[in-house]
Design a protein around this motif. Structure first.
Motif, PDB file in Angstrom:
ATOM      1  N   SER A   1      -4.934  -8.072  23.676  1.00  0.00           N
ATOM      2  CA  SER A   1      -4.333  -9.343  24.087  1.00  0.00           C
ATOM      3  C   SER A   1      -5.262 -10.154  24.977  1.00  0.00           C
ATOM      4  O   SER A   1      -5.131 -11.376  25.046  1.00  0.00           O
ATOM      5  CB  SER A   1      -3.020  -9.083  24.828  1.00  0.00           C
ATOM      6  N   ALA A   2      -6.173  -9.493  25.642  1.00  0.00           N
ATOM      7  CA  ALA A   2      -7.093 -10.204  26.531  1.00  0.00           C
ATOM      8  C   ALA A   2      -7.921 -11.234  25.778  1.00  0.00           C
ATOM      9  O   ALA A   2      -8.310 -12.253  26.343  1.00  0.00           O
ATOM     10  CB  ALA A   2      -8.010  -9.213  27.247  1.00  0.00           C
ATOM     11  N   ALA A   3      -8.166 -10.996  24.518  1.00  0.00           N
ATOM     12  CA  ALA A   3      -8.949 -11.931  23.714  1.00  0.00           C
ATOM     13  C   ALA A   3      -8.237 -13.281  23.573  1.00  0.00           C
ATOM     14  O   ALA A   3      -8.874 -14.288  23.269  1.00  0.00           O
ATOM     15  CB  ALA A   3      -9.227 -11.344  22.337  1.00  0.00           C
ATOM     16  N   MET A   4      -6.941 -13.317  23.823  1.00  0.00           N
ATOM     17  CA  MET A   4      -6.168 -14.554  23.705  1.00  0.00           C
ATOM     18  C   MET A   4      -6.088 -15.336  25.007  1.00  0.00           C
ATOM     19  O   MET A   4      -5.555 -16.440  25.035  1.00  0.00           O
ATOM     20  CB  MET A   4      -4.758 -14.242  23.209  1.00  0.00           C
ATOM     21  N   VAL A   5      -6.598 -14.767  26.085  1.00  0.00           N
ATOM     22  CA  VAL A   5      -6.580 -15.449  27.376  1.00  0.00           C
ATOM     23  C   VAL A   5      -7.595 -16.588  27.331  1.00  0.00           C
ATOM     24  O   VAL A   5      -8.726 -16.396  26.885  1.00  0.00           O
ATOM     25  CB  VAL A   5      -6.899 -14.457  28.520  1.00  0.00           C
ATOM     26  N   SER A   6      -7.188 -17.747  27.793  1.00  0.00           N
ATOM     27  CA  SER A   6      -8.043 -18.925  27.656  1.00  0.00           C
ATOM     28  C   SER A   6      -9.248 -18.914  28.602  1.00  0.00           C
ATOM     29  O   SER A   6     -10.272 -19.510  28.309  1.00  0.00           O
ATOM     30  CB  SER A   6      -7.235 -20.204  27.862  1.00  0.00           C
ATOM     31  N   SER A   7      -9.138 -18.248  29.713  1.00  0.00           N
ATOM     32  CA  SER A   7     -10.225 -18.214  30.690  1.00  0.00           C
ATOM     33  C   SER A   7     -11.151 -17.030  30.401  1.00  0.00           C
ATOM     34  O   SER A   7     -10.709 -15.880  30.339  1.00  0.00           O
ATOM     35  CB  SER A   7      -9.659 -18.087  32.098  1.00  0.00           C
ATOM     36  N   ILE A   8     -12.429 -17.329  30.265  1.00  0.00           N
ATOM     37  CA  ILE A   8     -13.423 -16.274  30.033  1.00  0.00           C
ATOM     38  C   ILE A   8     -13.441 -15.288  31.199  1.00  0.00           C
ATOM     39  O   ILE A   8     -13.550 -14.079  31.002  1.00  0.00           O
ATOM     40  CB  ILE A   8     -14.836 -16.877  29.823  1.00  0.00           C
ATOM     41  N   ASP A   9     -13.322 -15.806  32.425  1.00  0.00           N
ATOM     42  CA  ASP A   9     -13.331 -14.934  33.601  1.00  0.00           C
ATOM     43  C   ASP A   9     -12.147 -13.975  33.597  1.00  0.00           C
ATOM     44  O   ASP A   9     -12.299 -12.792  33.892  1.00  0.00           O
ATOM     45  CB  ASP A   9     -13.318 -15.766  34.887  1.00  0.00           C
ATOM     46  N   GLU A  10     -10.963 -14.486  33.242  1.00  0.00           N
ATOM     47  CA  GLU A  10      -9.781 -13.627  33.184  1.00  0.00           C
ATOM     48  C   GLU A  10      -9.905 -12.613  32.055  1.00  0.00           C
ATOM     49  O   GLU A  10      -9.555 -11.455  32.217  1.00  0.00           O
ATOM     50  CB  GLU A  10      -8.510 -14.463  33.012  1.00  0.00           C
TER      51      GLU A  10
ATOM     52  N   LEU B   1       6.162   2.756  25.566  1.00  0.00           N
ATOM     53  CA  LEU B   1       4.885   3.201  25.025  1.00  0.00           C
ATOM     54  C   LEU B   1       4.181   4.099  26.034  1.00  0.00           C
ATOM     55  O   LEU B   1       4.503   4.080  27.223  1.00  0.00           O
ATOM     56  CB  LEU B   1       3.968   2.006  24.729  1.00  0.00           C
ATOM     57  N   THR B   2       3.186   4.825  25.557  1.00  0.00           N
ATOM     58  CA  THR B   2       2.334   5.562  26.482  1.00  0.00           C
ATOM     59  C   THR B   2       1.405   4.562  27.164  1.00  0.00           C
ATOM     60  O   THR B   2       1.180   3.445  26.667  1.00  0.00           O
ATOM     61  CB  THR B   2       1.476   6.602  25.746  1.00  0.00           C
ATOM     62  N   LEU B   3       0.857   4.969  28.285  1.00  0.00           N
ATOM     63  CA  LEU B   3      -0.094   4.102  28.980  1.00  0.00           C
ATOM     64  C   LEU B   3      -1.310   3.833  28.096  1.00  0.00           C
ATOM     65  O   LEU B   3      -1.811   2.706  28.049  1.00  0.00           O
ATOM     66  CB  LEU B   3      -0.520   4.725  30.307  1.00  0.00           C
ATOM     67  N   THR B   4      -1.758   4.838  27.366  1.00  0.00           N
ATOM     68  CA  THR B   4      -2.901   4.674  26.462  1.00  0.00           C
ATOM     69  C   THR B   4      -2.634   3.582  25.429  1.00  0.00           C
ATOM     70  O   THR B   4      -3.481   2.717  25.196  1.00  0.00           O
ATOM     71  CB  THR B   4      -3.222   6.001  25.750  1.00  0.00           C
ATOM     72  N   ASP B   5      -1.448   3.618  24.836  1.00  0.00           N
ATOM     73  CA  ASP B   5      -1.100   2.596  23.847  1.00  0.00           C
ATOM     74  C   ASP B   5      -0.993   1.214  24.491  1.00  0.00           C
ATOM     75  O   ASP B   5      -1.428   0.210  23.921  1.00  0.00           O
ATOM     76  CB  ASP B   5       0.214   2.938  23.146  1.00  0.00           C
ATOM     77  N   GLU B   6      -0.423   1.161  25.687  1.00  0.00           N
ATOM     78  CA  GLU B   6      -0.282  -0.133  26.370  1.00  0.00           C
ATOM     79  C   GLU B   6      -1.645  -0.695  26.751  1.00  0.00           C
ATOM     80  O   GLU B   6      -1.870  -1.899  26.654  1.00  0.00           O
ATOM     81  CB  GLU B   6       0.602   0.007  27.610  1.00  0.00           C
ATOM     82  N   LEU B   7      -2.571   0.155  27.167  1.00  0.00           N
ATOM     83  CA  LEU B   7      -3.918  -0.320  27.499  1.00  0.00           C
ATOM     84  C   LEU B   7      -4.591  -0.921  26.272  1.00  0.00           C
ATOM     85  O   LEU B   7      -5.318  -1.919  26.378  1.00  0.00           O
ATOM     86  CB  LEU B   7      -4.758   0.814  28.078  1.00  0.00           C
ATOM     87  N   GLU B   8      -4.356  -0.344  25.119  1.00  0.00           N
ATOM     88  CA  GLU B   8      -4.910  -0.888  23.874  1.00  0.00           C
ATOM     89  C   GLU B   8      -4.340  -2.283  23.619  1.00  0.00           C
ATOM     90  O   GLU B   8      -5.072  -3.202  23.250  1.00  0.00           O
ATOM     91  CB  GLU B   8      -4.596   0.047  22.709  1.00  0.00           C
ATOM     92  N   ILE B   9      -3.054  -2.443  23.825  1.00  0.00           N
ATOM     93  CA  ILE B   9      -2.420  -3.751  23.633  1.00  0.00           C
ATOM     94  C   ILE B   9      -2.958  -4.758  24.644  1.00  0.00           C
ATOM     95  O   ILE B   9      -3.276  -5.902  24.288  1.00  0.00           O
ATOM     96  CB  ILE B   9      -0.884  -3.639  23.742  1.00  0.00           C
ATOM     97  N   LEU B  10      -3.075  -4.352  25.896  1.00  0.00           N
ATOM     98  CA  LEU B  10      -3.604  -5.259  26.915  1.00  0.00           C
ATOM     99  C   LEU B  10      -5.032  -5.675  26.596  1.00  0.00           C
ATOM    100  O   LEU B  10      -5.399  -6.842  26.750  1.00  0.00           O
ATOM    101  CB  LEU B  10      -3.530  -4.606  28.301  1.00  0.00           C
ATOM    102  N   SER B  11      -5.829  -4.735  26.134  1.00  0.00           N
ATOM    103  CA  SER B  11      -7.208  -5.038  25.771  1.00  0.00           C
ATOM    104  C   SER B  11      -7.265  -6.020  24.601  1.00  0.00           C
ATOM    105  O   SER B  11      -8.013  -7.004  24.640  1.00  0.00           O
ATOM    106  CB  SER B  11      -7.950  -3.752  25.420  1.00  0.00           C
TER     107      SER B  11
ATOM    108  N   VAL C   1      -9.873  -8.556  32.589  1.00  0.00           N
ATOM    109  CA  VAL C   1      -8.906  -7.665  31.946  1.00  0.00           C
ATOM    110  C   VAL C   1      -9.631  -6.578  31.161  1.00  0.00           C
ATOM    111  O   VAL C   1      -9.291  -5.394  31.262  1.00  0.00           O
ATOM    112  CB  VAL C   1      -7.921  -8.443  31.041  1.00  0.00           C
ATOM    113  N   PHE C   2     -10.638  -6.956  30.374  1.00  0.00           N
ATOM    114  CA  PHE C   2     -11.418  -5.959  29.638  1.00  0.00           C
ATOM    115  C   PHE C   2     -11.997  -4.916  30.602  1.00  0.00           C
ATOM    116  O   PHE C   2     -11.915  -3.723  30.353  1.00  0.00           O
ATOM    117  CB  PHE C   2     -12.566  -6.597  28.863  1.00  0.00           C
ATOM    118  N   SER C   3     -12.566  -5.387  31.694  1.00  0.00           N
ATOM    119  CA  SER C   3     -13.182  -4.478  32.671  1.00  0.00           C
ATOM    120  C   SER C   3     -12.150  -3.562  33.311  1.00  0.00           C
ATOM    121  O   SER C   3     -12.394  -2.366  33.495  1.00  0.00           O
ATOM    122  CB  SER C   3     -13.894  -5.277  33.762  1.00  0.00           C
ATOM    123  N   MET C   4     -10.982  -4.114  33.664  1.00  0.00           N
ATOM    124  CA  MET C   4      -9.939  -3.309  34.304  1.00  0.00           C
ATOM    125  C   MET C   4      -9.407  -2.249  33.339  1.00  0.00           C
ATOM    126  O   MET C   4      -9.219  -1.092  33.728  1.00  0.00           O
ATOM    127  CB  MET C   4      -8.795  -4.191  34.803  1.00  0.00           C
TER     128      MET C   4
END
Length: 74
Positions: free
Chosen positions: A49-58, A37-47, A62-65
């Motif tokens: 997917s971050a909603a599924m992380v159990s820790s609010i801090d994490e 994938l392009t980096l742009t597409d991967e960043l969308e996936i990472l963003s 991830v959203f911020s990064m």
């Protein structure tokens, strides 16, 4: 055939929590390459997917990064 490194998303989270931009960017690029994938597409996936992380801090880190990477034009 290249071996898939399933630890990369976890490493991206760790780099995000540590606020290590260079490391997070490098990992995001590696993940994008693995997914063909392009980096742009991967960043969308990472963003998304971050909603599924159990820790609010994490999740917040991830959203911020992802936004930081996008904001710097990558």
């Amino acid at each position: 055939m290249e071996e898939v490194d399933f630890s990369l998303p976890s490493k991206f989270i760790d780099a995000s929590v540590d606020e290590d931009f260079d490391k997070a960017l490098k990992i995001a690029k590696l993940i994008a390459k693995q997914h063909h994938l392009t980096l742009t597409d991967e960043l969308e996936i990472l963003s998304n997917s971050a909603a599924m992380v159990s820790s609010i801090d994490e999740m917040t880190a991830v959203f911020s990064m992802v936004e930081d990477i996008r904001g710097r034009g990558y």
